[in-house]
Design a protein around this motif. Sequence first.
Motif, PDB file in Angstrom:
ATOM      1  N   THR A  25     -52.524  31.364  92.765  1.00  0.00           N
ATOM      2  CA  THR A  25     -52.349  32.377  91.723  1.00  0.00           C
ATOM      3  C   THR A  25     -53.640  32.574  90.937  1.00  0.00           C
ATOM      4  O   THR A  25     -54.059  33.712  90.666  1.00  0.00           O
ATOM      5  CB  THR A  25     -51.212  31.973  90.767  1.00  0.00           C
ATOM      6  OG1 THR A  25     -49.998  31.803  91.510  1.00  0.00           O
ATOM      7  CG2 THR A  25     -50.999  33.030  89.696  1.00  0.00           C
ATOM      8  N   VAL A  26     -54.280  31.471  90.568  1.00  0.00           N
ATOM      9  CA  VAL A  26     -55.557  31.553  89.843  1.00  0.00           C
ATOM     10  C   VAL A  26     -56.595  32.272  90.696  1.00  0.00           C
ATOM     11  O   VAL A  26     -57.349  33.125  90.211  1.00  0.00           O
ATOM     12  CB  VAL A  26     -56.047  30.145  89.457  1.00  0.00           C
ATOM     13  CG1 VAL A  26     -57.453  30.214  88.861  1.00  0.00           C
ATOM     14  CG2 VAL A  26     -55.083  29.498  88.467  1.00  0.00           C
ATOM     15  N   HIS A  28     -56.023  34.461  93.025  1.00  0.00           N
ATOM     16  CA  HIS A  28     -55.666  35.870  93.134  1.00  0.00           C
ATOM     17  C   HIS A  28     -56.054  36.644  91.882  1.00  0.00           C
ATOM     18  O   HIS A  28     -56.490  37.795  91.961  1.00  0.00           O
ATOM     19  CB  HIS A  28     -54.159  36.000  93.387  1.00  0.00           C
ATOM     20  CG  HIS A  28     -53.742  37.334  93.917  1.00  0.00           C
ATOM     21  ND1 HIS A  28     -53.502  38.417  93.113  1.00  0.00           N
ATOM     22  CD2 HIS A  28     -53.539  37.766  95.194  1.00  0.00           C
ATOM     23  CE1 HIS A  28     -53.152  39.454  93.837  1.00  0.00           C
ATOM     24  NE2 HIS A  28     -53.170  39.094  95.108  1.00  0.00           N
ATOM     25  N   ILE A  29     -55.907  36.012  90.702  1.00  0.00           N
ATOM     26  CA  ILE A  29     -56.269  36.677  89.450  1.00  0.00           C
ATOM     27  C   ILE A  29     -57.778  36.905  89.382  1.00  0.00           C
ATOM     28  O   ILE A  29     -58.264  37.968  88.971  1.00  0.00           O
ATOM     29  CB  ILE A  29     -55.798  35.832  88.242  1.00  0.00           C
ATOM     30  CG1 ILE A  29     -54.263  35.834  88.172  1.00  0.00           C
ATOM     31  CG2 ILE A  29     -56.383  36.374  86.941  1.00  0.00           C
ATOM     32  CD1 ILE A  29     -53.707  34.888  87.136  1.00  0.00           C
ATOM     33  N   GLY A  36     -60.975  35.372  84.993  1.00  0.00           N
ATOM     34  CA  GLY A  36     -59.630  35.710  84.567  1.00  0.00           C
ATOM     35  C   GLY A  36     -59.595  36.556  83.307  1.00  0.00           C
ATOM     36  O   GLY A  36     -58.754  37.450  83.159  1.00  0.00           O
ATOM     37  N   ALA A 117     -48.076  33.753  94.956  1.00  0.00           N
ATOM     38  CA  ALA A 117     -49.254  33.839  94.097  1.00  0.00           C
ATOM     39  C   ALA A 117     -49.510  35.273  93.667  1.00  0.00           C
ATOM     40  O   ALA A 117     -49.843  35.537  92.494  1.00  0.00           O
ATOM     41  CB  ALA A 117     -50.474  33.278  94.836  1.00  0.00           C
ATOM     42  N   SER A 121     -49.253  36.224  89.757  1.00  0.00           N
ATOM     43  CA  SER A 121     -50.479  36.681  89.103  1.00  0.00           C
ATOM     44  C   SER A 121     -50.257  38.032  88.429  1.00  0.00           C
ATOM     45  O   SER A 121     -50.737  38.271  87.319  1.00  0.00           O
ATOM     46  CB  SER A 121     -51.619  36.777  90.122  1.00  0.00           C
ATOM     47  OG  SER A 121     -51.344  37.749  91.107  1.00  0.00           O
ATOM     48  N   TYR A 124     -48.119  37.407  85.321  1.00  0.00           N
ATOM     49  CA  TYR A 124     -48.945  36.773  84.285  1.00  0.00           C
ATOM     50  C   TYR A 124     -49.814  37.800  83.564  1.00  0.00           C
ATOM     51  O   TYR A 124     -49.836  37.857  82.327  1.00  0.00           O
ATOM     52  CB  TYR A 124     -49.813  35.695  84.938  1.00  0.00           C
ATOM     53  CG  TYR A 124     -50.857  35.086  84.043  1.00  0.00           C
ATOM     54  CD1 TYR A 124     -50.523  34.132  83.088  1.00  0.00           C
ATOM     55  CD2 TYR A 124     -52.198  35.459  84.156  1.00  0.00           C
ATOM     56  CE1 TYR A 124     -51.486  33.574  82.271  1.00  0.00           C
ATOM     57  CE2 TYR A 124     -53.166  34.908  83.340  1.00  0.00           C
ATOM     58  CZ  TYR A 124     -52.807  33.961  82.400  1.00  0.00           C
ATOM     59  OH  TYR A 124     -53.767  33.410  81.583  1.00  0.00           O
TER      60      TYR A 124
END
Length: 273
Positions: A25-26, A28-29, A36, A117, A121, A124
């Motif tokens: 996920t991180v 992908h962001i 980010g 993810a 993302s 989020y």
Amino acid sequence: MFKIQRRDTAATRAFTLAELIFHATVRHIRKGHGNGVTALLMNILQTVIFVGAFVFMFSVLGLRGSAIRGDFVLYIMTGIFLFMTNIKAMGAIVGAEGPASPMMKHAPMNTAISISAAALSCLYLQTLSVSIVLFGVHVAWHPIVVEDWSGAAMMFLLAWFVGVAMGMVLLAIKPWAPNFVQIAHMMYSRVNMIASGKMFVANALPAKVLAFFDWNPLFHIIDQARGYTFINYNPHYTNWEYPLTVAMIFLVIGMMGEFYTRRHASVSWFAGR
């Protein structure tokens, strides 16, 4: 020569999977911007521009009278927030790495982690963007009053979930017909500029016009969200059960299609692209 056998329990496997999804996920962001914070700022800027453009358009065209009696900016934001969340969730899933992606060569990476993810993302970024924009308007402009915060938040999550479910179907089709998926995604986004109902409410539409919009799950979600947001608006022609049912059906179809595609995927499909 000697290797220690490690017996993973269900809890250990769950924590490992959660850790993999977190790191994916991180990644992908940060994939699009390398940072980010930059990704978040770009998302906030896009949301603010959308809201500002619609407020200006409604003011210039004299359409403010067609809105719900109450906070006009909040009326615009309820439509824009849910529309963008739905479209971005669908786009994130469609753009997730498929079975032929080079990332799938790195165990224990798989398509389930990639899809999770992408979905998380998007959620989020959208949640932070909506919270920051609402806080900014509340502090810098005028107080924001929402009648039922929990109901409005559930509609926000439902808009995201519908986008994820529809994206799953397109993701399953993507390796077989990538051009069709690209066109379908673009058409869905363009059609929902009008068909999502973010510029009007269902109660104000004649029955013959309402028939052109009530097929759309996002139309129901936005109208229901305004019912939870404004104390003097009660939706009569929409419900939240319909979009939830549609999302569950699309999710099951998408997961079945993705499973079939994953079993038959080939790297050579993308050799000429």
